[in-house]
Design a protein around this motif. Sequence first.
Motif, mmCIF file in Angstrom:
data_model
loop_
_atom_site.group_PDB
_atom_site.id
_atom_site.type_symbol
_atom_site.label_atom_id
_atom_site.label_comp_id
_atom_site.label_asym_id
_atom_site.label_seq_id
_atom_site.Cartn_x
_atom_site.Cartn_y
_atom_site.Cartn_z
ATOM 1 N N UNK A 123 8.155 -23.818 3.771
ATOM 2 C CA UNK A 123 8.762 -24.711 2.931
ATOM 3 C C UNK A 123 8.649 -24.347 1.398
ATOM 4 N N UNK A 124 9.428 -24.832 0.680
ATOM 5 C CA UNK A 124 9.542 -24.228 -0.940
ATOM 6 C C UNK A 124 9.658 -25.385 -1.756
ATOM 7 N N UNK A 125 9.254 -25.506 -2.747
ATOM 8 C CA UNK A 125 9.611 -26.327 -4.112
ATOM 9 C C UNK A 125 9.671 -25.280 -5.192
ATOM 10 N N UNK A 126 10.878 -25.386 -6.012
ATOM 11 C CA UNK A 126 11.071 -24.510 -7.262
ATOM 12 C C UNK A 126 11.118 -25.446 -8.658
ATOM 13 N N UNK B 174 16.090 -31.886 -6.577
ATOM 14 C CA UNK B 174 15.091 -33.033 -6.404
ATOM 15 C C UNK B 174 15.409 -33.692 -7.769
ATOM 16 N N UNK B 175 15.150 -33.068 -8.727
ATOM 17 C CA UNK B 175 15.560 -33.949 -10.083
ATOM 18 C C UNK B 175 15.601 -32.777 -11.306
ATOM 19 N N UNK B 176 16.137 -33.372 -12.505
ATOM 20 C CA UNK B 176 16.721 -32.604 -13.711
ATOM 21 C C UNK B 176 16.257 -33.166 -14.794
ATOM 22 N N UNK B 177 15.403 -32.775 -15.527
ATOM 23 C CA UNK B 177 14.805 -33.509 -16.825
ATOM 24 C C UNK B 177 15.120 -32.858 -17.777
ATOM 25 N N UNK B 178 15.974 -33.609 -18.844
ATOM 26 C CA UNK B 178 16.156 -32.914 -20.180
ATOM 27 C C UNK B 178 15.134 -33.248 -21.330
ATOM 28 N N UNK B 179 14.698 -32.337 -22.014
ATOM 29 C CA UNK B 179 13.775 -32.435 -23.035
ATOM 30 C C UNK B 179 14.517 -32.458 -24.225
ATOM 31 N N UNK B 180 13.669 -32.181 -25.679
ATOM 32 C CA UNK B 180 14.420 -31.986 -26.727
ATOM 33 C C UNK B 180 15.100 -30.603 -26.921
ATOM 34 N N UNK C 186 15.011 -27.965 -20.479
ATOM 35 C CA UNK C 186 15.179 -28.494 -19.357
ATOM 36 C C UNK C 186 14.261 -28.109 -18.178
ATOM 37 N N UNK C 187 14.275 -29.008 -17.092
ATOM 38 C CA UNK C 187 13.198 -28.786 -15.954
ATOM 39 C C UNK C 187 14.179 -29.101 -14.895
ATOM 40 N N UNK C 188 14.154 -28.136 -13.860
ATOM 41 C CA UNK C 188 15.018 -28.369 -12.680
ATOM 42 C C UNK C 188 13.979 -28.138 -11.506
ATOM 43 N N UNK C 189 14.174 -29.117 -10.540
ATOM 44 C CA UNK C 189 13.140 -29.206 -9.494
ATOM 45 C C UNK C 189 14.037 -29.029 -8.369
ATOM 46 N N UNK C 190 13.886 -28.093 -7.486
ATOM 47 C CA UNK C 190 14.535 -28.089 -6.274
ATOM 48 C C UNK C 190 13.500 -27.899 -5.009
ATOM 49 N N UNK C 191 14.042 -28.437 -3.811
ATOM 50 C CA UNK C 191 13.223 -28.541 -2.880
ATOM 51 C C UNK C 191 13.879 -27.939 -1.632
ATOM 52 N N UNK C 192 13.216 -27.051 -0.708
ATOM 53 C CA UNK C 192 13.773 -26.506 0.668
ATOM 54 C C UNK C 192 12.632 -27.245 1.593
ATOM 55 N N UNK C 193 12.975 -28.123 2.267
ATOM 56 C CA UNK C 193 11.896 -28.628 3.302
ATOM 57 C C UNK C 193 11.950 -27.764 4.706
ATOM 58 N N UNK C 194 12.996 -26.900 4.959
ATOM 59 C CA UNK C 194 12.943 -26.081 5.911
ATOM 60 C C UNK C 194 12.204 -24.801 5.751
ATOM 61 N N UNK C 195 11.541 -24.286 6.785
ATOM 62 C CA UNK C 195 11.035 -23.081 6.649
ATOM 63 C C UNK C 195 11.865 -21.936 6.287
#
Length: 407
Positions: free
Chosen positions: A196-199, A216-222, A225-234
Amino acid sequence: MRSSRALAVAGAAIGLALGAPAAHAEHGHGHGHGHASYQPGAPGLGDPYFPLEGNGGYDVKHYDLSFAYDPRAAIADRRLDGLMVVTARATQDLSRFDLDLQQLDVSSVTVDLRRAAFTRDGQELQVTPSHPLRRGERFLATVRYSGHPQTIVGSPIAFGSPYGFLHTEDGAFMGDEPNAASTWFPANDHPSDKASWTFRVKVPKGYGVVANGHLAYHLDGRRSSLYVWDEPYPMATYLATAGIGHWTIRQGRTPGGIPEYVAVDPVLPDVPVTRNGRTTSQHAVDFFYAYSAEAADLWAQTFGRYPFDVVGAIADNATYEGTPLGFSLETQTKPVYSAVRSPNTIAHELSHQWFGDSVSVATWNHIWLNEGFATFAQYLSEWPSTATGPAPRRSSSRSPSGSPAGT
């Protein structure tokens, strides 16, 4: 071990946000192991096509990849600054183990939050933990690394075509089959070891990131930006992707109910579509969304339930030194396309989600099974030029890059 992984991941996120290195533990857990039975893991799995790809002695359970990339710099000056956190289980008594990593520089390695010795030998990153690892033991390895990912060019593997990590005009495009994943992250780079993976990807504000799995979520700073993607399957390493750039996003559900997420480079041209003898122009994101949905539902009816929790596409305007690329790859959940491709190509790549991605080959000499299955599926999906076209989609929305709909 879960608490160790959480600490390492938290350190990675803080390091990317603040530009500071993640903290390392100053004490160990005291294995108390002897050394007599501990041996290094094999530096390759002996694959008939790629003997040195992959490594022996452990089984990866999860990859947590954090990296920062700034596409505003000139292509020759672009850097990737990354931290890979690997959760694995030892399959033998290990004194040392290898990870695959090409070209990029490594600044530090830890095993279970204790600093580990490391050396480089070609694409092999050889890691010696401060304490040996017992067979069956879960462990956490972190690698901090950086550099300019090099596109593989001139290899007979891809008939000389560029592949791997491609720096585009506004970001990056990753197509790694079969052996290019290690040009941008350290891993056990072989399809027999899926995980499984997290980016977690940091980019300048205004740029978007689209990876495998779900956002999973997207956060904007000044400024970033931070993007978090999850792939729970192998997922095999060569199927990993994290496209960076400006995107037009459309998401919703297929008529069959599969969640769908499509990202298209806004510079891609409209697509002429013929329905009932009448040719009209369709926006590229609508074209990929419609045909990806139709193909996914067709394969679910033909081959059985869709094996993952989202389906889609990543269509980029990808070139190498100004030359367009003829590239399509079945990256898990969202195939990547270097330009607008035909409906039959979309059907081909999505059929791989069943055979190639969910069901995978153990060695590369059996890749013909993947391609034979997808070629047969493509034959089943032949849409004539007078096709009525996909039915209207329900529950969908479209948004520009940097602000994915629903996030």
